[in-house]
Design a protein around this motif. Sequence first.
Motif, PDB file in Angstrom:
ATOM      1  N   UNK A 218       0.837  -1.206   0.000  1.00 54.33           N
ATOM      2  CA  UNK A 218       0.000   0.000   0.000  1.00 54.33           C
ATOM      3  C   UNK A 218       0.870   1.253   0.000  1.00 54.33           C
ATOM      4  N   UNK A 219       1.967   1.218   0.763  1.00 52.35           N
ATOM      5  CA  UNK A 219       2.877   2.367   0.815  1.00 52.35           C
ATOM      6  C   UNK A 219       3.432   2.717  -0.557  1.00 52.35           C
ATOM      7  N   UNK A 220       3.653   1.715  -1.393  1.00 51.78           N
ATOM      8  CA  UNK A 220       4.139   1.968  -2.746  1.00 51.78           C
ATOM      9  C   UNK A 220       3.220   2.938  -3.482  1.00 51.78           C
ATOM     10  N   UNK A 221       1.929   2.755  -3.289  1.00 54.62           N
ATOM     11  CA  UNK A 221       0.948   3.612  -3.966  1.00 54.62           C
ATOM     12  C   UNK A 221       0.754   4.938  -3.238  1.00 54.62           C
ATOM     13  N   UNK A 222       0.825   4.918  -1.920  1.00 54.10           N
ATOM     14  CA  UNK A 222       0.675   6.151  -1.157  1.00 54.10           C
ATOM     15  C   UNK A 222       1.794   7.147  -1.469  1.00 54.10           C
ATOM     16  N   UNK A 223       2.945   6.650  -1.850  1.00 54.01           N
ATOM     17  CA  UNK A 223       4.089   7.516  -2.113  1.00 54.01           C
ATOM     18  C   UNK A 223       4.148   8.009  -3.563  1.00 54.01           C
ATOM     19  N   UNK A 224       3.206   7.602  -4.364  1.00 55.67           N
ATOM     20  CA  UNK A 224       3.138   8.082  -5.744  1.00 55.67           C
ATOM     21  C   UNK A 224       2.489   9.467  -5.775  1.00 55.67           C
ATOM     22  N   UNK A 225       2.645  10.134  -6.911  1.00 55.85           N
ATOM     23  CA  UNK A 225       2.067  11.464  -7.084  1.00 55.85           C
ATOM     24  C   UNK A 225       1.199  11.496  -8.331  1.00 55.85           C
ATOM     25  N   UNK A 226       0.137  12.272  -8.281  1.00 54.08           N
ATOM     26  CA  UNK A 226      -0.821  12.367  -9.379  1.00 54.08           C
ATOM     27  C   UNK A 226      -0.194  13.022 -10.608  1.00 54.08           C
ATOM     28  N   UNK A 227       0.552  14.097 -10.406  1.00 55.58           N
ATOM     29  CA  UNK A 227       1.020  14.917 -11.519  1.00 55.58           C
ATOM     30  C   UNK A 227       1.857  14.179 -12.558  1.00 55.58           C
ATOM     31  N   UNK A 228       2.877  13.390 -12.194  1.00 59.14           N
ATOM     32  CA  UNK A 228       3.662  12.713 -13.240  1.00 59.14           C
ATOM     33  C   UNK A 228       2.827  11.797 -14.121  1.00 59.14           C
ATOM     34  N   UNK A 229       1.847  11.128 -13.550  1.00 61.28           N
ATOM     35  CA  UNK A 229       0.995  10.238 -14.336  1.00 61.28           C
ATOM     36  C   UNK A 229       0.078  11.053 -15.249  1.00 61.28           C
ATOM     37  N   UNK A 230      -0.413  12.162 -14.745  1.00 64.91           N
ATOM     38  CA  UNK A 230      -1.253  13.036 -15.567  1.00 64.91           C
ATOM     39  C   UNK A 230      -0.458  13.554 -16.772  1.00 64.91           C
ATOM     40  N   UNK A 231       0.734  14.032 -16.527  1.00 62.88           N
ATOM     41  CA  UNK A 231       1.566  14.557 -17.607  1.00 62.88           C
ATOM     42  C   UNK A 231       1.860  13.470 -18.630  1.00 62.88           C
ATOM     43  N   UNK A 232       2.213  12.283 -18.147  1.00 58.32           N
ATOM     44  CA  UNK A 232       2.550  11.183 -19.056  1.00 58.32           C
ATOM     45  C   UNK A 232       1.415  10.875 -20.013  1.00 58.32           C
ATOM     46  N   UNK A 233       0.180  10.847 -19.488  1.00 54.06           N
ATOM     47  CA  UNK A 233      -0.948  10.498 -20.344  1.00 54.06           C
ATOM     48  C   UNK A 233      -1.279  11.635 -21.303  1.00 54.06           C
ATOM     49  N   UNK A 234      -1.255  12.861 -20.841  1.00 58.24           N
ATOM     50  CA  UNK A 234      -1.524  13.982 -21.741  1.00 58.24           C
ATOM     51  C   UNK A 234      -0.508  14.030 -22.882  1.00 58.24           C
ATOM     52  N   UNK A 235       0.744  13.799 -22.574  1.00 56.87           N
ATOM     53  CA  UNK A 235       1.764  13.806 -23.625  1.00 56.87           C
ATOM     54  C   UNK A 235       1.561  12.650 -24.600  1.00 56.87           C
ATOM     55  N   UNK A 236       1.118  11.505 -24.094  1.00 59.33           N
ATOM     56  CA  UNK A 236       0.835  10.388 -24.977  1.00 59.33           C
ATOM     57  C   UNK A 236      -0.324  10.715 -25.920  1.00 59.33           C
ATOM     58  N   UNK A 237      -1.349  11.375 -25.402  1.00 56.65           N
ATOM     59  CA  UNK A 237      -2.484  11.750 -26.245  1.00 56.65           C
ATOM     60  C   UNK A 237      -2.051  12.719 -27.337  1.00 56.65           C
ATOM     61  N   UNK A 238      -1.177  13.642 -27.002  1.00 61.09           N
ATOM     62  CA  UNK A 238      -0.685  14.593 -27.996  1.00 61.09           C
ATOM     63  C   UNK A 238       0.074  13.881 -29.115  1.00 61.09           C
ATOM     64  N   UNK A 239       0.720  12.777 -28.764  1.00 58.42           N
ATOM     65  CA  UNK A 239       1.527  12.052 -29.749  1.00 58.42           C
ATOM     66  C   UNK A 239       0.708  11.069 -30.587  1.00 58.42           C
ATOM     67  N   UNK A 240      -0.452  10.625 -30.062  1.00 57.23           N
ATOM     68  CA  UNK A 240      -1.184   9.540 -30.730  1.00 57.23           C
ATOM     69  C   UNK A 240      -2.545   9.930 -31.288  1.00 57.23           C
ATOM     70  N   UNK A 241      -3.174  10.981 -30.767  1.00 52.45           N
ATOM     71  CA  UNK A 241      -4.510  11.352 -31.207  1.00 52.45           C
ATOM     72  C   UNK A 241      -4.469  12.712 -31.905  1.00 52.45           C
ATOM     73  N   UNK A 242      -4.787  12.711 -33.186  1.00 55.66           N
ATOM     74  CA  UNK A 242      -4.798  13.959 -33.942  1.00 55.66           C
ATOM     75  C   UNK A 242      -6.179  14.237 -34.484  1.00 55.66           C
ATOM     76  N   UNK A 243      -6.236  14.459 -35.788  1.00 57.44           N
ATOM     77  CA  UNK A 243      -7.496  14.794 -36.438  1.00 57.44           C
ATOM     78  C   UNK A 243      -8.413  13.586 -36.524  1.00 57.44           C
ATOM     79  N   UNK A 244      -9.696  13.800 -36.317  1.00 60.19           N
ATOM     80  CA  UNK A 244     -10.728  12.807 -36.598  1.00 60.19           C
ATOM     81  C   UNK A 244     -11.686  13.427 -37.603  1.00 60.19           C
ATOM     82  N   UNK A 245     -11.712  12.873 -38.798  1.00 61.88           N
ATOM     83  CA  UNK A 245     -12.514  13.442 -39.880  1.00 61.88           C
ATOM     84  C   UNK A 245     -13.946  12.931 -39.904  1.00 61.88           C
ATOM     85  N   UNK A 246     -14.295  12.070 -38.960  1.00 64.58           N
ATOM     86  CA  UNK A 246     -15.642  11.505 -38.909  1.00 64.58           C
ATOM     87  C   UNK A 246     -16.429  12.106 -37.749  1.00 64.58           C
ATOM     88  N   UNK A 247     -17.703  12.289 -37.968  1.00 61.53           N
ATOM     89  CA  UNK A 247     -18.575  12.754 -36.891  1.00 61.53           C
ATOM     90  C   UNK A 247     -18.774  11.636 -35.874  1.00 61.53           C
TER      91      UNK A 247
END
Length: 397
Positions: A218-247
Amino acid sequence: MDNIAILNKEVEVPHFIKYMGSKRKIINFVVEAINEVKTDGPVCDLFAGSSVLSGILRNQTHMISNDIQAYSAVLARAYLTSYNWGSCPSLVQDVVSSASEKATKFFEAFPALNFDYEQEFTVGEFVSLEEKQRQLIDYDFSSFDYHLFAKDYSGTYWSFSQCVWIDAYRATAEEYKGTPFYHAILASLMFAMSYNSQSTGHYAQYRDATSQSSMEDILTYRRKEITPFFIRKMEELQQTLGTNNFSFDTYCMDYRDCLGQLPKNAVVYADPPYAFVHYSRFYHAIETLVQYDYPEVRHKGRYRTDRHQSPFCIRTQVEDAFQEMFQRISDKEANLVLSYSNTGMIDLEALIDLATRTLGIRYMIETRTVDYLHSTMGRREDKSRNVQEALIIAKRL
């Protein structure tokens, strides 16, 4: 029909949450079946859940994503939105900066609420620290508009500090409401929550430290931080999700209501719950994140009292639920790909018979199966099960 585009199943899709029963591992199997009954109409993911199918099929077809739970629509929109990341080049830094400012103000307002997980603990000391945070459900944080997680979830799935950061990012997300980035921010926050949570991947119940080894885990998770994981996912989305031409369309509806407004000539992919446990029990925390409505919460798991109860999870209702689904699909002249399991609430043979009788002679019905390891999201001996996944494919003649 010869001009119907073949959907590409070989698509890398970012994932947002740990999802029990996710079809990610067998998505190729599902997309192959959808291709066999594809029309020039939309593809409707009727019980979208983690919305991975929207991730696969974005920019390939008109998607309709539906689920009774609001978090599913957020995930679907995060996948399906057409992004121009260049229009906001400092987006991630701006979001993190705004959330940091909010979290700092919150911590400064309550200096006595300092729960240090970097020290050495006995199990008893650790349990006491956790319990002090759980008592914050009775604390007055009303001087801050965004305090829901700090109040209701401190010392449960997340620590007080992690909860403050969740609230801060949730408040910051609202600053982007109405922009293409809103749902990406919320989905990235769900990812960070999932990988900071000390539970087993869902939110049915948090774990208690009952031994030295469980405390250390449990301590392993308690010592983690939200921000690095948030940044990692946002940066991944910027790299993988672009234009969608379909409605696309996203709905938070009962499956019957969604089918009722479905256009004719659609393909429905249906992946209803298989078991007696309701998904709202496992994912209530991210539903609350999206709704952010300060609900009444009860029991150890801090469940919402208004959790949805699916008829597909109730043995006395499941047959009628399937029959109504088949009838509405027939009424809309839609094609169907239905996922189900040999461990489901209704026997596979009985389900196939029900589909045959309800859809009638205007449909050709085929069944195929694949064996795979189904995750139960546990940490013990039953964390996965060998199951046989069946696809019931119904094509209108």
